[in-house]
Design a protein around this motif. Structure first.
Motif, short mmCIF file in Angstrom:
data_model
loop_
_atom_site.label_atom_id
_atom_site.label_comp_id
_atom_site.label_asym_id
_atom_site.label_seq_id
_atom_site.Cartn_x
_atom_site.Cartn_y
_atom_site.Cartn_z
N ARG A 110 0.82 -1.22 0.00
CA ARG A 110 0.00 0.00 0.00
C ARG A 110 0.84 1.26 0.00
O ARG A 110 0.36 2.36 -0.31
CB ARG A 110 -0.95 0.01 1.20
N ASP A 111 2.14 1.15 0.37
CA ASP A 111 3.01 2.31 0.40
C ASP A 111 3.50 2.73 -0.99
O ASP A 111 4.07 3.80 -1.14
CB ASP A 111 4.23 2.05 1.30
N LEU A 112 3.29 1.86 -1.97
CA LEU A 112 3.69 2.19 -3.33
C LEU A 112 2.68 3.17 -3.92
O LEU A 112 1.53 2.83 -4.15
CB LEU A 112 3.76 0.94 -4.20
N LYS A 113 3.10 4.37 -4.17
CA LYS A 113 2.22 5.40 -4.73
C LYS A 113 2.33 5.36 -6.26
O LYS A 113 3.01 6.17 -6.87
CB LYS A 113 2.59 6.76 -4.18
N LEU A 114 1.64 4.39 -6.83
CA LEU A 114 1.72 4.17 -8.28
C LEU A 114 0.91 5.22 -9.02
O LEU A 114 -0.13 5.67 -8.55
CB LEU A 114 1.23 2.78 -8.64
N PRO A 115 1.35 5.57 -10.23
CA PRO A 115 0.58 6.53 -11.05
C PRO A 115 -0.67 5.88 -11.62
O PRO A 115 -0.84 4.65 -11.57
CB PRO A 115 1.57 6.88 -12.17
N GLU A 116 -1.55 6.69 -12.17
CA GLU A 116 -2.68 6.15 -12.90
C GLU A 116 -2.18 5.35 -14.10
O GLU A 116 -1.09 5.57 -14.60
CB GLU A 116 -3.59 7.29 -13.38
N ASN A 117 -3.00 4.41 -14.54
CA ASN A 117 -2.65 3.55 -15.67
C ASN A 117 -1.47 2.63 -15.35
O ASN A 117 -0.69 2.27 -16.24
CB ASN A 117 -2.35 4.37 -16.93
N ALA A 118 -1.34 2.26 -14.08
CA ALA A 118 -0.33 1.30 -13.68
C ALA A 118 -0.89 0.45 -12.55
O ALA A 118 -1.57 0.96 -11.65
CB ALA A 118 0.95 2.00 -13.21
N ASP A 155 3.59 5.75 -21.06
CA ASP A 155 3.95 7.06 -20.51
C ASP A 155 4.21 7.06 -19.01
O ASP A 155 4.73 8.05 -18.49
CB ASP A 155 2.85 8.08 -20.85
N VAL A 156 3.86 5.98 -18.31
CA VAL A 156 4.08 5.98 -16.86
C VAL A 156 5.18 5.02 -16.42
O VAL A 156 5.43 4.87 -15.23
CB VAL A 156 2.76 5.66 -16.09
N GLU A 157 5.85 4.40 -17.37
CA GLU A 157 6.87 3.41 -17.00
C GLU A 157 7.98 4.03 -16.16
O GLU A 157 8.44 3.43 -15.18
CB GLU A 157 7.44 2.74 -18.26
#
Length: 223
Positions: free
Chosen positions: A166-174, A207-209
């Protein structure tokens, strides 16, 4: 699941064996008498026909298949098989083998391809994965959604060790879809801890890689 494979060469037969072991029904379509060897995989249904011909696919009952895999060694054939399967027979899922990386741009939904698998690209990705701990490696392009399956391995000394998914603040589309840890395949839950050596598989758009890489290297997660 019923799966048709166009091309019964070494690649097609290998795929068929794996799928049969997974309890799937497999039909191999092969136009060459040299590769038409039902005794090699007697659990599969074999059809001696040209998968590029509409009548041959109709006679084989391709419309009853859940998935078609175009696995020949000819990119032109794989594209035609994909297009016919999708447009003429409404096959739900079409997977196509890309032999020449220069043709990869053609393997899109415009040609009926849902998933394009480039053998040269996968081999290159395997080499990168073996030598590039901590780097983002693109394993496969999922054409239907223009997304990629990417992998990154947490290096020794990672500041993420001991922290939670849950600590991973992933971007949208990931999305984090799997963690490989030793011999285990983990479906990540929010409370699962992260460890050095974890192989993390994400589905993400192009674009989010780099944002994923920044998150995993903790440049956006420091407390």
């Amino acid at each position: 699941m019923r799966i048709a494979i166009a091309g019964a060469g070494a690649v097609g037969q290998s795929i068929a064996r794996e799928l049969i072991e997974g309890d799937h029904q497999v039909m191999l379509i092969e136009r060459s008498t040299e590769n038409y060897r039902p005794k090699n995989i007697d659990a599969a249904e074999w059809v001696l026909a040209d998968a590029c011909e509409l009548a041959s696919l109709e006679e084989a009952g391709i419309e009853s298949c859940d998935v078609v895999i175009a696995a020949t060694g000819d990119d032109k054939v794989n594209l035609v098989v994909s297009l016919l399967s999708k447009t003429e027979f409404a096959v739900r899922r079409v997977v196509a083998r890309v032999n020449d990386p220069r043709n990869e741009w053609l393997f899109t939904d415009a040609w009926g391809v849902d998933v394009a698998v480039s053998t040269p690209r996968m081999l290159a990705a395997g080499v990168e994965e073996a030598v590039s701990v901590g780097d983002l490696v693109r394993l496969m392009t999922l054409r239907q959604g223009q997304a990629n399956l990417v992998e990154i391995t947490l290096p020794e000394g990672t500041p993420l060790a001991g922290r939670r998914v849950r600590d991973l603040k992933l971007p949208e589309n990931a999305a984090l879809v799997t963690i490989l840890r030793g011999g285990r395949v983990i479906v990540p839950q929010s409370d699962d801890p992260l460890e050095a050596g974890d192989e993390m598989l994400f589905v993400a758009t192009d674009d989010v890689e780099q944002e994923i890489r920044a998150v995993v290297h903790d440049t956006q997660n420091r407390a």
